[in-house]
Design an enzyme around this catalytic site. Structure first.
Site, PDB file in Angstrom:
ATOM      1  N   GLN A 278      49.263  17.835  28.198  1.00 37.75           N
ATOM      2  CA  GLN A 278      47.812  17.741  28.369  1.00 37.75           C
ATOM      3  C   GLN A 278      47.406  16.321  28.754  1.00 37.75           C
ATOM      4  O   GLN A 278      47.792  15.349  28.107  1.00 37.75           O
ATOM      5  CB  GLN A 278      47.123  18.158  27.053  1.00 37.75           C
ATOM      6  CG  GLN A 278      45.619  18.211  27.117  1.00 37.75           C
ATOM      7  CD  GLN A 278      45.109  19.327  28.020  1.00 37.75           C
ATOM      8  OE1 GLN A 278      45.565  20.457  27.975  1.00 37.75           O
ATOM      9  NE2 GLN A 278      44.137  19.008  28.863  1.00 37.75           N
TER      10      GLN A 278
ATOM     11  N   LYS B   4      44.474  27.506  25.378  1.00 40.44           N
ATOM     12  CA  LYS B   4      45.694  27.858  26.111  1.00 40.44           C
ATOM     13  C   LYS B   4      46.646  28.612  25.192  1.00 40.44           C
ATOM     14  O   LYS B   4      47.216  29.638  25.581  1.00 40.44           O
ATOM     15  CB  LYS B   4      46.370  26.582  26.643  1.00 40.44           C
ATOM     16  CG  LYS B   4      45.689  26.037  27.878  1.00 40.44           C
ATOM     17  CD  LYS B   4      46.140  24.628  28.239  1.00 40.44           C
ATOM     18  CE  LYS B   4      45.294  24.094  29.395  1.00 40.44           C
ATOM     19  NZ  LYS B   4      45.447  22.660  29.636  1.00 40.44           N
TER      20      LYS B   4
ATOM     21  N   ASP C 168      52.135  23.251  35.649  1.00 40.20           N
ATOM     22  CA  ASP C 168      50.907  22.610  36.142  1.00 40.20           C
ATOM     23  C   ASP C 168      51.031  22.269  37.629  1.00 40.20           C
ATOM     24  O   ASP C 168      50.037  21.928  38.268  1.00 40.20           O
ATOM     25  CB  ASP C 168      50.652  21.308  35.354  1.00 40.20           C
ATOM     26  CG  ASP C 168      49.382  21.385  34.526  1.00 40.20           C
ATOM     27  OD1 ASP C 168      48.556  22.285  34.786  1.00 40.20           O
ATOM     28  OD2 ASP C 168      49.224  20.541  33.631  1.00 40.20           O
TER      29      ASP C 168
END
Ligand code: NDP
Length: 300
Positions: free
Chosen positions: A97, A53, A120
């Protein structure tokens, strides 16, 4: 094989290129979108995701802020970091994460993220916005699936869509996105009866169950568009003792003989997830500043 292969790797590369172009355009206005990624602990798979990422963020011209914390980090310390990132004007997107260590309440952490920076799309505010059709940041994997579907079927109105799986991160948002495209949507799960029969009605079939090659060729309606979200590591004795390979939730060869278009695993949905994360960061950066959001989704 008769199905067209939907090349997620190529689509994602094109999307990242369009994002990089838009980011370069913003630089002229003195804006540099920034993505903060927070990793707690030493899970090797998570470490790889986070470094991928960060690399792709920088490649598109955005700023990347990595926060790697020890597994012993307390929930209070993590919440404190999230609040700091919420207030940091150089941060447009925040990604924590998952999975988090067991002593941390993941839901509490996700709900602490400013919904305007929730790239997200997991915050209940953004999930609610998706459900009510009023915009907001959409979970990256289902968004990537929709872009791939529309790359082969631009008009989905009136089609029967079946989503296998009802998780908050894939199945449910996927169903909402397809509903917003005016599909007739069925959501199936582990308690669904007559699963093969339900799948056979699908013009669009999205499989997100985490069961290796569960969807067989005779579950597929001829000509259907099949999106395989599954990432399952299975033994691969043909490659040698102890070797493994990654397969999807769909028996690819069988399904490809019947479907009209299908995503492979790997190389289908997987690469779209990070590309959509960057897309969401660009969107968040523009919305937070009241700037128009550049159209990057459609291939030029
Ligand atoms: P979850 O485990 O959270 O959800 C799985 C869903 O599948 C549940 O709704 C479950 O039903 C349903 N299910 C499980 N077994 C069956 C069955 N035998 N028949 C019908 N339905 C079943 O998984 P996720 O949604 O997080 O992920 C799904 C897959 O997608 C995984 O393989 C994951 O690795 C992959 N994935 C890939 C991503 C990517 O970037 N490509 C990103 C995220 C996930 P119930 O609710 O009744 O238990």
């Amino acid at each position: 094989m008769s199905a067209a292969i939907i090349d997620g790797k190529a689509y994602a590369a094109g999307l990242r290129g369009r994002i990089a172009g838009a980011v370069a355009g913003l630089a002229g206005q003195g804006v540099r979108p920034g993505l903060a990624v927070v990793l707690v602990g030493e899970d090797p798979a998570s470490q790889i995701y986070v470094s991928n990422k960060a690399r792709q963020t920088v490649e598109t011209g955005m700023a990347s802020f990595e926060h790697i914390l020890p597994a012993s980090t307390s929930e209070i310390e993590l919440l404190r970091l999230v609040r700091r990132l919420n207030e940091d004007p150089s941060v447009d997107g925040i990604l924590v994460q998952l999975p988090l260590p067991k002593h941390i309440d993941a839901q509490r952490v996700l709900e602490a993220i400013d919904p305007a920076k929730d790239v997200d799309g997991f915050h209940p505010i953004n999930a609610g916005r998706l459900m009510t059709g009023v915009g907001g940041l959409v979970s990256c994997t289902p968004l990537g699936c929709l872009l791939l579907v529309r790359s082969v079927r631009p008009d989905l109105a009136g089609l029967n869509a079946v989503v296998l799986g009802r998780s908050n991160i894939v199945g449910k948002p996927m169903a909402q996105l397809l509903l917003a495209q005016s599909c007739t949507v069925t959501v199936a799960h582990s308690r669904t009866r007559d699963l093969p029969e339900i799948c056979r009605r699908a013009d669009i079939l999205v499989a997100a169950v985490g069961r290796p090659e569960m969807v067989r060729g005779d579950w597929i309606k001829p000509g259907a568009t099949v999106i395989d979200v599954g990432i399952n590591r299975v033994p691969n004795p043909a490659a040698g003792e102890g070797k493994t390979k990654v397969v999807g939730d769909v028996a690819f060869q069988e399904a490809a003989a019947v479907a009209g278009a299908i995503t492979p695993v790997p190389g289908g949905v997987g690469p779209m997830t990070i590309a959509c994360l960057l897309r969401n960061t660009l969107e968040a950066a523009c919305l937070r500043r009241g700037l128009p959001v550049p159209a990057v989704d459609a291939a030029a």
